[in-house]
Design a protein around this motif. Sequence first.
Motif, PDB file in Angstrom:
ATOM      1  N   LEU A  13       0.809  -1.218   0.000  1.00 38.51           N
ATOM      2  CA  LEU A  13       0.000   0.000   0.000  1.00 38.51           C
ATOM      3  C   LEU A  13       0.846   1.273   0.000  1.00 38.51           C
ATOM      4  O   LEU A  13       0.317   2.384  -0.032  1.00 38.51           O
ATOM      5  N   GLY A  14       2.174   1.097   0.072  1.00 39.03           N
ATOM      6  CA  GLY A  14       3.052   2.266   0.069  1.00 39.03           C
ATOM      7  C   GLY A  14       3.242   2.881   1.437  1.00 39.03           C
ATOM      8  O   GLY A  14       3.788   3.981   1.553  1.00 39.03           O
ATOM      9  N   THR A  15       2.776   2.198   2.496  1.00 38.76           N
ATOM     10  CA  THR A  15       2.994   2.687   3.869  1.00 38.76           C
ATOM     11  C   THR A  15       4.001   1.772   4.553  1.00 38.76           C
ATOM     12  O   THR A  15       4.271   0.655   4.093  1.00 38.76           O
ATOM     13  N   ILE A  16       4.557   2.237   5.668  1.00 38.65           N
ATOM     14  CA  ILE A  16       5.627   1.496   6.334  1.00 38.65           C
ATOM     15  C   ILE A  16       5.166   0.090   6.722  1.00 38.65           C
ATOM     16  O   ILE A  16       4.062  -0.112   7.222  1.00 38.65           O
ATOM     17  N   SER A  17       6.019  -0.880   6.439  1.00 37.10           N
ATOM     18  CA  SER A  17       5.729  -2.272   6.769  1.00 37.10           C
ATOM     19  C   SER A  17       5.730  -2.471   8.279  1.00 37.10           C
ATOM     20  O   SER A  17       6.544  -1.887   8.995  1.00 37.10           O
ATOM     21  N   TYR A  18       4.808  -3.305   8.761  1.00 40.46           N
ATOM     22  CA  TYR A  18       4.712  -3.554  10.204  1.00 40.46           C
ATOM     23  C   TYR A  18       6.004  -4.182  10.733  1.00 40.46           C
ATOM     24  O   TYR A  18       6.485  -3.827  11.812  1.00 40.46           O
ATOM     25  N   GLY A  19       6.583  -5.128   9.962  1.00 38.70           N
ATOM     26  CA  GLY A  19       7.830  -5.769  10.389  1.00 38.70           C
ATOM     27  C   GLY A  19       8.968  -4.774  10.499  1.00 38.70           C
ATOM     28  O   GLY A  19       9.746  -4.790  11.459  1.00 38.70           O
ATOM     29  N   VAL A  20       9.080  -3.884   9.508  1.00 41.10           N
ATOM     30  CA  VAL A  20      10.133  -2.859   9.536  1.00 41.10           C
ATOM     31  C   VAL A  20       9.912  -1.913  10.716  1.00 41.10           C
ATOM     32  O   VAL A  20      10.851  -1.534  11.415  1.00 41.10           O
ATOM     33  N   PHE A  21       8.648  -1.555  10.948  1.00 45.69           N
ATOM     34  CA  PHE A  21       8.336  -0.636  12.044  1.00 45.69           C
ATOM     35  C   PHE A  21       8.750  -1.244  13.390  1.00 45.69           C
ATOM     36  O   PHE A  21       9.336  -0.567  14.240  1.00 45.69           O
ATOM     37  N   THR A  22       8.468  -2.528  13.581  1.00 42.80           N
ATOM     38  CA  THR A  22       8.870  -3.211  14.818  1.00 42.80           C
ATOM     39  C   THR A  22      10.387  -3.212  14.961  1.00 42.80           C
ATOM     40  O   THR A  22      10.926  -3.005  16.051  1.00 42.80           O
ATOM     41  N   THR A  23      11.096  -3.437  13.846  1.00 49.48           N
ATOM     42  CA  THR A  23      12.563  -3.419  13.875  1.00 49.48           C
ATOM     43  C   THR A  23      13.083  -2.041  14.268  1.00 49.48           C
ATOM     44  O   THR A  23      14.037  -1.920  15.048  1.00 49.48           O
ATOM     45  N   ILE A  24      12.454  -0.984  13.744  1.00 50.59           N
ATOM     46  CA  ILE A  24      12.860   0.386  14.096  1.00 50.59           C
ATOM     47  C   ILE A  24      12.698   0.619  15.601  1.00 50.59           C
ATOM     48  O   ILE A  24      13.575   1.185  16.258  1.00 50.59           O
ATOM     49  N   LEU A  25      11.575   0.164  16.160  1.00 54.39           N
ATOM     50  CA  LEU A  25      11.331   0.336  17.599  1.00 54.39           C
ATOM     51  C   LEU A  25      12.394  -0.367  18.433  1.00 54.39           C
ATOM     52  O   LEU A  25      12.964   0.212  19.373  1.00 54.39           O
ATOM     53  N   THR A  26      12.674  -1.633  18.101  1.00 48.91           N
ATOM     54  CA  THR A  26      13.639  -2.402  18.894  1.00 48.91           C
ATOM     55  C   THR A  26      15.062  -1.879  18.709  1.00 48.91           C
ATOM     56  O   THR A  26      15.836  -1.832  19.669  1.00 48.91           O
ATOM     57  N   GLN A  27      15.406  -1.450  17.493  1.00 41.99           N
ATOM     58  CA  GLN A  27      16.741  -0.888  17.253  1.00 41.99           C
ATOM     59  C   GLN A  27      16.936   0.403  18.040  1.00 41.99           C
ATOM     60  O   GLN A  27      17.986   0.645  18.623  1.00 41.99           O
ATOM     61  N   ALA A  28      15.907   1.258  18.046  1.00 37.57           N
ATOM     62  CA  ALA A  28      16.000   2.524  18.785  1.00 37.57           C
ATOM     63  C   ALA A  28      16.154   2.255  20.281  1.00 37.57           C
ATOM     64  O   ALA A  28      16.957   2.904  20.966  1.00 37.57           O
ATOM     65  N   ALA A  29      15.382   1.283  20.810  1.00 39.83           N
ATOM     66  CA  ALA A  29      15.480   0.945  22.234  1.00 39.83           C
ATOM     67  C   ALA A  29      16.868   0.411  22.571  1.00 39.83           C
ATOM     68  O   ALA A  29      17.460   0.773  23.598  1.00 39.83           O
ATOM     69  N   SER A  30      17.417  -0.440  21.704  1.00 37.30           N
ATOM     70  CA  SER A  30      18.757  -0.996  21.930  1.00 37.30           C
ATOM     71  C   SER A  30      19.819   0.097  21.929  1.00 37.30           C
ATOM     72  O   SER A  30      20.700   0.128  22.790  1.00 37.30           O
ATOM     73  N   ARG A  31      19.738   1.008  20.948  1.00 34.39           N
ATOM     74  CA  ARG A  31      20.698   2.115  20.882  1.00 34.39           C
ATOM     75  C   ARG A  31      20.617   2.977  22.136  1.00 34.39           C
ATOM     76  O   ARG A  31      21.635   3.396  22.688  1.00 34.39           O
ATOM     77  N   PHE A  32      19.395   3.241  22.557  1.00 34.46           N
ATOM     78  CA  PHE A  32      19.182   4.095  23.727  1.00 34.46           C
ATOM     79  C   PHE A  32      19.819   3.477  24.977  1.00 34.46           C
ATOM     80  O   PHE A  32      20.515   4.155  25.738  1.00 34.46           O
ATOM     81  N   LEU A  33      19.605   2.176  25.186  1.00 30.24           N
ATOM     82  CA  LEU A  33      20.172   1.508  26.360  1.00 30.24           C
ATOM     83  C   LEU A  33      21.692   1.435  26.291  1.00 30.24           C
ATOM     84  O   LEU A  33      22.377   1.628  27.286  1.00 30.24           O
ATOM     85  N   ARG A  34      22.225   1.162  25.085  1.00 28.73           N
ATOM     86  CA  ARG A  34      23.677   1.092  24.946  1.00 28.73           C
ATOM     87  C   ARG A  34      24.321   2.443  25.208  1.00 28.73           C
ATOM     88  O   ARG A  34      25.405   2.534  25.789  1.00 28.73           O
ATOM     89  N   SER A  35      23.638   3.525  24.778  1.00 31.26           N
ATOM     90  CA  SER A  35      24.199   4.869  24.998  1.00 31.26           C
ATOM     91  C   SER A  35      24.271   5.213  26.474  1.00 31.26           C
ATOM     92  O   SER A  35      25.047   6.064  26.887  1.00 31.26           O
ATOM     93  N   ARG A  36      23.459   4.527  27.272  1.00 29.60           N
ATOM     94  CA  ARG A  36      23.473   4.746  28.727  1.00 29.60           C
ATOM     95  C   ARG A  36      24.173   3.617  29.465  1.00 29.60           C
ATOM     96  O   ARG A  36      24.011   3.443  30.670  1.00 29.60           O
ATOM     97  N   LYS A  37      24.945   2.837  28.680  1.00 26.51           N
ATOM     98  CA  LYS A  37      25.767   1.765  29.246  1.00 26.51           C
ATOM     99  C   LYS A  37      24.953   0.792  30.106  1.00 26.51           C
ATOM    100  O   LYS A  37      25.388   0.351  31.168  1.00 26.51           O
ATOM    101  N   ARG A  38      23.750   0.458  29.600  1.00 26.14           N
ATOM    102  CA  ARG A  38      22.903  -0.496  30.323  1.00 26.14           C
ATOM    103  C   ARG A  38      23.066  -1.924  29.795  1.00 26.14           C
ATOM    104  O   ARG A  38      22.386  -2.827  30.238  1.00 26.14           O
ATOM    105  N   GLY A  39      23.946  -2.104  28.825  1.00 22.01           N
ATOM    106  CA  GLY A  39      24.208  -3.453  28.330  1.00 22.01           C
ATOM    107  C   GLY A  39      23.366  -3.839  27.128  1.00 22.01           C
ATOM    108  O   GLY A  39      22.771  -2.997  26.468  1.00 22.01           O
ATOM    109  N   GLU A  40      23.364  -5.142  26.845  1.00 25.54           N
ATOM    110  CA  GLU A  40      22.629  -5.673  25.697  1.00 25.54           C
ATOM    111  C   GLU A  40      21.165  -5.906  26.061  1.00 25.54           C
ATOM    112  O   GLU A  40      20.821  -6.168  27.201  1.00 25.54           O
TER     113      GLU A  40
END
Length: 438
Positions: free
Chosen positions: A351-378
């Motif tokens: 439909l030309g809108t963001i894929s649900y799978g990609v959107f979920t990946t964006i959420l988890t990647q952002a959360a992982s980056r955020f925790l790593r930037s605060r040295k909270r581990g994997e």
Amino acid sequence: MATKHEQILSYIDSLPVGEKISVRRIAKEMKVSEGTAYRAIKEAENKGFVSTIERVGTIRIEQKKKENIEKLTYAEVVNVIDGQVLGGKAGLHKTLNKFVIGAMELDAMMRYTAAGNLLIVGNRINAHRQALEAGAAVLVTGGFNTDDSIIELADMLELPILSTSYDTFTVAAMINRAIYDQLIKKEIVLVEDILTPADRTVTLSPKDKLEKWYEKNYETGHGRFPVIDQQMKIHGILTSKDIAGHDRSVPIEKVMTKNPVTVIGKTSVASAAQMMVWEGIEVLPVTDGHHKLIGMISRQDVLKALQMVQKQPQVGEKLDDIVSRGFKEEEDDKTPAVYQYEVTPQMTNQLGTISYGVFTTILTQAASRFLRSRKRGELVIESITIFFLKPVQMESVIEVKPRILEAGRKFGKMEVEVSSQSGIVSKAMLMVQLMERS
């Protein structure tokens, strides 16, 4: 004593590269049923030291090491292109260094063709002959055949001449895709890449007394040991928790943890990490898939491997790599982290809108980056709940704002808000488990 299955695998491994293998032959040689022989051959194929080709059979090929996994054997090429072998079957086990597309005059073509190459060309008999004489294999495209004299030459030189119904461009794309997939496999760190081998692992026997645990604990400083028999079969694992309150003269088999969680060598380190976090264990025995111990991994081994992977240059890109590359981070000491992301056409659905799978990946990647930037581990995702998702069009720029709601030593709760020019498009709640960096 090794099982019949293990004996068959060792026998197949000992065969010379290029040898043809059949279920009937293995069953006769090893005096086993054809079903047992078939299962062993299939496992050998999974381990990468035999290859099965339609209308040709199963042949012993050279098992590839991690550093050159991106090279294909001619046998693998046949399977990739759905091809057939016209001649030179004895050379199917050989590895090709590169492929050359024959879309030029013959003399010019031969300047690019050398020993160990695969020439991809149509029904040009002279090109087939000269390529073989130069030490290169030949792939004939378009469903064409070749001359009988060429087949005789291929058999004599033990250089495969293959045929496929696909055109030259399609075949080149298919081989490129196969090599690309191999590169991705090369990047994925497996348990077998980081384990401590069984011959360097401190083990105990089920018949030992608990006193033996104290001796090994004093010698090594470790508190967890696999319990194995003389055939290296794992029966359990013994930890300091198991021995608490028991007399030192008690047999180990009476107090050990039976049926411990194990992994095989081909398990990815990421999967092993998730297992260790969820089960709350520090070490994992590694088996060959038949309960035979081949080594051990610890939580420290896993963390070092995960940190190493993040520093490696990416060669074959996976979806996570593509998504990760699209992040633009805006953060300073005064404002919370905000990740900007542009939705490209490849990230959308029909439909030309963001894929649900990609959107979920964006959420988890952002959360992982955020925790790593605060040295909270994997980060290991336990659950994710997306409250709503408004359509996000391609080429839109979204802002992703992760926030920690609760954080303990091992568990955490996070909220991620996503907005675009039109306002908030989604909110998500993530329950996570944390692996602290050592």
